[in-house]
Scaffold this active site. Structure first.
Site, PDB file in Angstrom:
ATOM      1  N   LEU B  53      49.506  53.952 -21.403  1.00 50.51           N
ATOM      2  CA  LEU B  53      48.831  53.463 -22.601  1.00 50.51           C
ATOM      3  C   LEU B  53      47.847  54.535 -23.077  1.00 50.51           C
ATOM      4  CD1 LEU B  53      47.570  49.813 -22.948  1.00 50.51           C
ATOM      5  CD2 LEU B  53      46.991  51.680 -24.478  1.00 50.51           C
ATOM      6  N   GLU B  55      47.620  56.910 -26.808  1.00 49.08           N
ATOM      7  CA  GLU B  55      48.330  57.376 -28.006  1.00 49.08           C
ATOM      8  C   GLU B  55      48.270  58.890 -28.141  1.00 49.08           C
ATOM      9  OE1 GLU B  55      46.198  54.851 -27.891  1.00 49.08           O
ATOM     10  OE2 GLU B  55      47.549  53.157 -28.206  1.00 49.08           O
ATOM     11  N   PHE B  78      50.805  49.957 -33.406  1.00 52.61           N
ATOM     12  CA  PHE B  78      50.287  49.394 -34.653  1.00 52.61           C
ATOM     13  C   PHE B  78      49.543  50.481 -35.422  1.00 52.61           C
ATOM     14  CE2 PHE B  78      50.978  45.324 -32.577  1.00 52.61           C
ATOM     15  CZ  PHE B  78      51.370  44.513 -33.629  1.00 52.61           C
ATOM     16  N   ASP B  79      49.506  50.304 -36.742  1.00 50.71           N
ATOM     17  CA  ASP B  79      48.804  51.228 -37.633  1.00 50.71           C
ATOM     18  C   ASP B  79      47.383  51.544 -37.172  1.00 50.71           C
ATOM     19  OD1 ASP B  79      47.659  48.631 -38.434  1.00 50.71           O
ATOM     20  OD2 ASP B  79      49.476  48.452 -39.633  1.00 50.71           O
ATOM     21  N   PHE B  81      46.192  51.665 -34.342  1.00 52.49           N
ATOM     22  CA  PHE B  81      46.106  52.351 -33.054  1.00 52.49           C
ATOM     23  C   PHE B  81      46.575  53.802 -33.142  1.00 52.49           C
ATOM     24  CE2 PHE B  81      47.017  47.877 -31.243  1.00 52.49           C
ATOM     25  CZ  PHE B  81      45.697  47.514 -31.439  1.00 52.49           C
ATOM     26  N   PRO B  84      43.559  57.198 -32.145  1.00 54.42           N
ATOM     27  CA  PRO B  84      43.381  58.015 -30.928  1.00 54.42           C
ATOM     28  C   PRO B  84      44.337  59.210 -30.879  1.00 54.42           C
ATOM     29  CG  PRO B  84      43.386  55.677 -30.386  1.00 54.42           C
ATOM     30  CD  PRO B  84      43.797  55.786 -31.833  1.00 54.42           C
ATOM     31  N   HIS B 124      45.619  45.564 -37.065  1.00 52.49           N
ATOM     32  CA  HIS B 124      47.052  45.309 -37.054  1.00 52.49           C
ATOM     33  C   HIS B 124      47.630  45.196 -38.464  1.00 52.49           C
ATOM     34  CE1 HIS B 124      45.922  44.306 -32.977  1.00 52.49           C
ATOM     35  NE2 HIS B 124      47.175  44.217 -32.618  1.00 52.49           N
TER      36      HIS B 124
END
Lengths: 378, 318
Positions: B53, B55, B78-79, B81, B84, B124
């Protein structure tokens, strides 16, 4: 009320870094780090360290003369870099930061190519695939993830654990003590551990991240962090070229064999300021720098060579000539570096220039070729 | 559309052994939206990779894989996220070709489910497209139909440049025919219904909304042409200009915030290059200059049919 100033945390006590060549040039052995001296070419190590230092000295001079905009000096870190580089096989891939001039030298790059980035003629300067040495990465820690991805590729290419010395490949990623605090470095360690990747993280802990001492980054030695991720960490004297060579050989061998990652902490010191634009007298005491200067990596190897007679006097006289030649090559080469073509940014942004960008290129080239019109614009 | 993307990815994996998928929960689970459902079973866990986990790690590792000759397709869950990973996308992925004077080619696709309208929680429902469209070295595309989803994902994978591939998540369950033959080039806009009175320019999640508005307007006797941009960087100024050249009026629609949004780019180009043919100012119908609202407010916050119709009225009032 003003907040109470707290004392900096004490760094946890730790064993001294492993050393095979002490500051007087005396050899020793250490069971944790076996090294067969018959496999070590001391003269070449000394030559590469000497020429790397000369390269660095000349680049600083070129910056002072206005030929370079900036130069990040590696002085004091020659043993770490040359030792690590001599453990590489041709096919191993290196992901450097921006200070690995000694590794670049050992990978066979034209030393003049290292100057382009700092002269402003290029953002890169060499073919990363031809030398298995990636371009310098300026964003701290970013390259550790590229190294991980490359190692994932090696794993998928069946390029580890075959026993074929020409096939088995590892990745050597360089980072500094400051990069240990970056989130991306943490992610790189997590990925490398979880997938048991063929990557060696070589941390030159040179004690200072610009003005931040190591205590700002960590309360424990860098090498100890590896255990938390689940792979070996080893702490060596970074001013001892033999310890650096032995540790990197051991780690790369493990990686190529399918044994997974290692973190090497080479405890060294940045004898000069962060870059030529930095003033280290603002944040660190001269006595500290003098103390580290007394542990100079080149002097101890030279003392060893002279005291044991491992090389003849010719080695030193030949080397002096090579240093002079290198200096001349750098001075002349720097000034002869081709000016970048104004079209080049447009040509290399995408594989093919999009129509709109081609139009911008046309307009820009017309502007560049016409130049300012007398009386119209300043 | 999920099935179309799945089929497109399956085809890409079949066509080129160097293609691999990587992301959080994309293997065993098949992705939170099931876009990669079944692919791990058929192509194995070395080609459909459940990542840690992180990005930045996904994109950073994809860069290294691409340097080793692979064509990674990353899923960012998701957009909200993607941020990072922004450092790796902007400072490395977008720039390495340029930095290396063309020696390093990074054929990396970054898939991002994006946009609002699904009643979800914070982070989200965002529309980050202009961050990437404003970054030289990236291509940014978005599909609005299953047909385009199927073809465009394969074209993105085959492209030698990094492609940010935005999937309008509220249309994931939209059904539609796929014509397997002759897709449009990836960077080409498509005129959905032709019209003569006004051009509505939309992309991704707002295309079906614009089409619905066009139908309502038609009932009122107005002929609306809808241009689906599909690609935001580079974007097809030729098709947009040709349309506005004929209609003289343009309305731009997107979910992303108003100021500094893609609509500003479209408006600037049209006033620059079609100045003498514009009958009205270019009108923007967009999200507002606020963070994305709680979902109970989103239906009015998002550009809907009525706001597009109002904008058409405004354009036609000049």
């Amino acid at each position: 009320m003003a907040p109470t100033e707290t004392a900096p945390p004490e760094t946890a006590p730790s064993d001294p870094p492993i050393q095979l060549l002490d500051r007087s040039g005396k050899l020793s052995t250490d069971d944790r780090l076996p090294l067969d001296l018959a496999t070590v070419d001391l003269a070449t190590l000394h030559r590469d360290m000497t020429l790397t230092r000369r390269l660095d000295t000349e680049a600083i001079a070129l910056q002072r003369q206005g030929e370079l905009g900036l130069w990040p000096s590696l002085r004091g870190q020659e043993a770490a870099q040359v030792g690590a580089a001599h453990a590489l096989r041709r096919q191993d891939m290196v992901f450097p930061t921006y200070r690995e001039h000694g590794v670049a030298w050992c990978r066979g790059l034209d030393p003049v190519a290292l100057l382009g980035l700092f002269r402003g003629t290029t953002l890169g300067g060499w073919d990363p695939y031809a030398h298995h040495f990636n371009l310098y990465t300026l964003v701290i820690g970013a390259q550790t993830l590229h190294a991980v991805g490359y190692a994932m590729g090696l794993h998928r290419d069946d390029s580890t654990g075959t026993g074929d010395p020409d096939r088995d490949t590892a990745v050597l990623a360089f980072l500094g003590d400051g990069a240990l605090s970056e989130g991306e470095t943490n992610e790189a360690f997590v990925w490398a551990a979880a997938q048991n990747l063929p990557v060696v993280f070589f941390c030159q802990n040179n004690q200072w991240a610009i003005s931040a001492p190591y205590s700002v980054q960590s309360r424990i030695p860098a090498a100890q962090r590896a255990a938390g991720y689940g792979f070996p960490g080893i702490r060596v004297d970074g001013n001892d070229v033999l310890a650096c060579l032995a540790a990197t050989r051991q780690a790369l061998h493990r990686a190529r064999s399918g044994g997974g990652p290692t973190l090497i902490e080479a405890v060294t010191y940045r004898l000069n300021a962060h870059t030529t634009a930095d003033d280290a007298t603002r944040y660190r005491p001269a006595a500290e720098t003098e103390d580290w200067a007394a542990r100079d990596p080149l002097e101890r190897l030279e003392a060893h060579l002279r005291s044991t007679g491992a090389v003849t006097d010719d080695h030193f006289t030949d080397l002096e000539q090579r240093e002079r030649d290198l200096a001349e090559q750098l001075r002349a080469g720097c000034r002869e570096l081709a000016e970048p073509d104004p079209a080049s940014p447009f040509e290399h942004t995408y594989a093919q220039i999009p129509a709109d960008l081609r139009q911008q290129l046309r307009e820009h080239l017309e502007f560049v070729s016409t130049g300012p019109q007398d009386g119209e614009r300043q | 559309m999920v099935k179309a993307l799945n089929d497109g990815l399956r085809q890409a994996l079949t066509d080129d052994p160097k293609v691999l998928l990587m992301g959080e929960d994309i293997g065993r689970l098949g992705g939170v939206f099931r876009v990669t459902d079944g692919l791990r079973k058929d192509f194995g866990d070395l080609r459909v990779v459940d990542t840690p986990l992180g990005e930045a790690g996904i994109v950073g590792a994809a860069i290294g894989l691409a340097m080793r000759g692979y064509r990674p397709v990353c899923e960012l869950q998701f957009d909200g996220f993607v941020y990072p990973a922004a450092n790796q996308i902007i400072t490395q992925l977008a720039k390495l070709r340029h930095r290396s004077a063309g020696r390093i080619s990074l054929p990396v696709v970054i898939r991002i489910p994006y946009g609002g309208g699904i009643g979800s929680i914070e982070h989200h429902s965002e529309s980050p497209e202009t961050y990437f469209a404003h970054t030289a070295g990236l291509k940014v595309v978005t599909c609005s139909t299953p047909h385009d989803a199927f073809h465009m994902i394969q074209q993105a994978v085959a492209d030698d440049d990094p492609v940010v591939f935005l999937e309008p998540k509220r249309h994931y369950w939209t059904k539609g025919e796929i014509d397997p033959s002759s897709p449009q080039p990836l960077d080409r806009a498509v005129v959905r219904p032709e019209g003569t009175d006004v051009t509505v320019i939309a992309y991704g999640p707002t295309v079906p909304v614009a089409l619905e508005a066009a139908e309502v307007a038609a009932e009122e006797g107005r002929s609306v042409e809808v241009v689906d941009l599909r690609s935001l960087s580079p974007w097809d100024t030729t098709t947009v200009r040709a349309s506005v050249h004929r209609t003289g009026r343009a309305v731009v629609v997107h979910e992303a915030a108003h100021s500094h949004g893609f609509g500003a780019e479209v408006a600037a180009r049209l006033q620059d290059e079609e100045f003498h043919f514009l009958e009205a100012p270019v009108v923007r119908v967009t999200g507002y200059d606020t963070p994305y609202p709680p979902s109970r407010l989103e239906s009015d916050w998002l550009p809907g049919v009525d706001r597009i119709l109002n904008a058409i009225d405004r354009s036609l009032s000049y």
